[in-house]
Design an enzyme around this catalytic site. Structure first.
Site: not given
Ligand code: 5GP
Ligand code: ZN
Length: 129
Positions: A28-29, A84, A91, A97-99
């Protein structure tokens, strides 16, 4: 095209944690914790409510594999796996996507649930329809 589709296409650079023909995992950025990773299918689905079961099973199964590797190799104590769904939930990128959020004893991520006094039987009835 959504921003994650652009990343999948290679139009936007990313730090790849894992890639196969169906999935991509990237850092993740905005790193909420050290090693914060996003796991996404290469095929675009908006969210967990509209993805088909085969793609979802593949996504969650690889998320587990990556979570094990990340927790182990970054020497985390555990992790949060977060999804989310919908703007109301937070979201911001509408490509499922899953974090994976590795957790450390000294990290500053604070996920807290409020505790409401709702009528649980009424909720069950309403869910049953
Ligand atoms: P969401 O809020 O939709 O659950 O999560 C979207 C995540 O995507 C956010 O944590 C955000 O930091 C991350 N993100 C947004 N744009 C980019 C990008 O261009 N590259 C990467 N690696 N992550 C991004
Ligand atoms: Zn997309």
């Amino acid at each position: 095209m959504c921003i994650f589709c652009e990343i999948i296409e290679g139009n936007i650079p990313s730090k790849k944690v894992y890639e196969d023909d169906k999935l991509l995992a990237i850092l993740d950025i905005a790193q909420a914790t050290r090693g914060h990773t996003l796991v996404l299918p290469k095929k675009h689905f908006d969210n967990i409510l509209d993805i088909d079961k085969d793609n979802l099973e593949n996504l969650i199964s690889t998320t587990q594999d990556l979570a094990k590797k990340i927790v182990n190799n970054l020497k985390a104590e555990g992790c949060n796996i977060l999804n989310n769904c919908g703007e109301v939930s937070g979201q911001s990128v509408h490509h499922i996507h899953f974090h994976i959020l590795p957790r450390y004893n000294n990290d500053d991520l604070d996920i807290k649930f409020p505790n409401h006094d709702y009528d649980l039987d009424e909720i069950l009835k309403e869910i049953d329809g």
